[in-house]
Design an enzyme around this catalytic site. Structure first.
Site, mmCIF file in Angstrom:
data_model
loop_
_atom_site.group_PDB
_atom_site.id
_atom_site.type_symbol
_atom_site.label_atom_id
_atom_site.label_comp_id
_atom_site.label_asym_id
_atom_site.label_seq_id
_atom_site.Cartn_x
_atom_site.Cartn_y
_atom_site.Cartn_z
ATOM 1 N N ASP A 119 0.785 -1.232 0.000
ATOM 2 C CA ASP A 119 0.000 0.000 0.000
ATOM 3 C C ASP A 119 0.825 1.295 0.000
ATOM 4 O OD1 ASP A 119 -1.691 -2.110 0.525
ATOM 5 O OD2 ASP A 119 -2.800 -1.099 2.106
ATOM 6 N N GLU A 121 1.393 -9.695 11.440
ATOM 7 C CA GLU A 121 1.225 -9.332 10.023
ATOM 8 C C GLU A 121 2.592 -9.063 9.374
ATOM 9 O OE1 GLU A 121 -1.200 -5.847 9.573
ATOM 10 O OE2 GLU A 121 -1.332 -6.032 7.390
HETATM 11 C C1 DGY Z 1 -6.107 -1.732 3.938
HETATM 12 O O1 DGY Z 1 -7.258 -1.391 4.176
HETATM 13 O O2 DGY Z 1 -5.124 -1.397 4.606
HETATM 14 C C2 DGY Z 1 -5.856 -2.654 2.851
HETATM 15 O O3 DGY Z 1 -4.499 -2.917 2.661
HETATM 16 C C3 DGY Z 1 -6.514 -2.268 1.583
HETATM 17 O O4 DGY Z 1 -6.484 -3.387 0.774
#
Ligand code: DGY
Length: 430
Positions: free
Chosen positions: A173, A397
């Site tokens: 992201d 994660e």
């Molecule tokens: C989030 O909401 O952080 C996700 O990575 C979007 O896919």
């Protein structure tokens, strides 16, 4: 290979199985309770890798529910919103895909973008565990997998490499790869919104507000065009060719050749995709950093980023022009490998999501590719580091590459999955 007793390995295997069951919502798995309460595309494909280690039927079901959310045009959305959950933003109402171009009637509510196409790779590895039991399930998935790959080649591969239309599409992201493209537009007119992620996780581990404003602006941009691929390709200020997408599609296409052979289907079209992606990968080679990079298709510029996605080229099956010297430099610079961004770069942040932390899923793909290429020392180091992090810090994660601090969500599906399918001393090589 590891300094781990059989009892300890067995206990971790049990914990990983428990996490997959915990995150099972009946036919699909959420990445983790709270932070990510829906079915995410590549998380779900990785979940199948984990389930396949102890419950093959459940692994197939995961792949089937995932592919059932595919749009009529072949696109596989990055989120399927099976049941509304107010703890997540942006939900189905913000994505507004009900009348999207290409969606088709009767589909589950979903986002309007895709994610790295690893699903065919884990369909193949699931099949390999028991070919007789899996053959008909693989056959049923095959046309959908073909449709997905065709969609990527048709709508995202104009440069040969695979482009993303939103940072969430790459799964990475807030990677620095997107900084230039994100700075090139102003997120004017974003409707007021409340983030939910920072209510679940320490904000230092998450993207910034400036990133989020642009994420939501890009969602509004796609929604205003009814998620029409052609309109978005022509008009969006954000279009970046990305190594994650390019190398996962390349690998998955090679795996599709294996699948097609197992099913007695022709392979010519798939081989054409692979040739195109191989030529596209060359456009991502950065001679300055001596590794694969992202390329901003609007400016035409390489981004100058050395990330963990740069090292997916071996997973993609490339064997020439490899970034081995750059990989060795990055491995030497981190206590725990592979950092998601170059520790020598001023933008490196050890805890902030995709700007530094170690991700087990990326490690699994990088290490597997290295091993296939005969780079055993590097492959082993990455696997050992991953197993050590999980054993010492839990199924987080992601992890700080300097001191191993567990970060982001806990009891995480894909970390449990790569433990069972790859990192555990008991994992079966496929
Ligand atoms: C989030 O909401 O952080 C996700 O990575 C979007 O896919």
């Amino acid at each position: 290979m590891f300094d781990m007793t059989p009892d300890r390995a067995e206990a971790l295997d049990g914990e990983a199985r428990r996490i997959l069951r915990l995150n099972d919502r009946g036919g699909y798995t959420v990445p983790t309770e709270g932070l990510y309460p829906y079915q995410w595309n590549w998380d779900s494909a990785f979940a199948a890798l984990g389930f396949a280690a102890f419950d093959l039927d459940r692994a197939w079901t995961e792949l089937e529910t995932l592919m059932a959310g595919q749009w009529e045009n072949g696109m596989l959305p990055h989120i399927q919103f099976h049941k509304a959950d107010p703890g997540y933003f942006p939900g189905a109402d913000v994505w507004g895909t009900e009348d999207a171009v290409g969606k088709g009637p009767g589909r589950v509510a979903s986002s309007g973008i895709s994610q790295p196409p690893v699903v065919a790779s884990f369909a193949l590895s699931t099949y390999r565990r028991d070919e007789a039991a899996g053959l008909e399930r693989l056959r049923a998935l095959f046309p959908r997998l073909m449709g997905l790959h065709r969609w990527f080649i048709t709508h995202r591969a104009e440069s040969g490499a695979v482009a993303i239309t939103h940072p969430w599409e790459a799964g990475r992201d807030n990677a620095p790869d997107w900084d230039g493209a994100m700075a090139a537009f102003e997120p004017e007119g974003v409707a007021p919104y409340t983030r939910r992620d920072t209510g679940h996780v320490d904000p230092r581990m998450r993207p910034t507000k400036s990133d989020y404003d642009r994420y939501i602006w890009l969602v509004q941009f796609g929604r205003d065009r009814r998620w029409d691929d052609a309109a978005i390709a022509a008009e969006s200020p954000f279009r970046v060719a990305d190594p994650t997408m390019t190398f996962t599609l390349m690998r998955a296409s090679r795996d599709m050749v294996e699948i097609a052979r197992a099913l007695g289907e022709p392979t010519q079209e798939i081989e054409g995709w692979i040739a195109r992606l191989e030529a596209g990968a060359e456009t991502l080679w950065n001679a300055g950093t001596a590794c694969y990079d992202s390329r901003d298709l609007r400016s035409g510029q390489l981004t100058g980023c050395v990330s963990n996605a740069s090292f997916l080229s071996w997973w993609g099956g490339l064997r020439k022009g490899q970034p081995i010297d750059t990989l060795r430099r990055v491995l030497a610079a981190a206590s725990y490998t592979v950092p998601s961004f170059d520790p020598a770069h001023p933008k490196f942040e050890s805890l902030r999501y995709w700007r530094g932390p170690v991700w087990g899923i990326m490690n699994m793909m990088i290490s597997t590719g290295l091993k296939e290429a005969g780079l055993i020392d590097e492959a082993d180091r990455i696997r050992r580091d991953t197993a050590g992090l999980i054993s010492d810090k839990g199924f987080a994660e992601y992890f700080d590459p300097q001191d191993g601090t567990p970060a982001g969500g806990g009891t995480f599906t894909w970390t449990a999955a790569i433990w069972l399918g790859w990192a555990s001393p008991n994992a079966k090589e496929l």
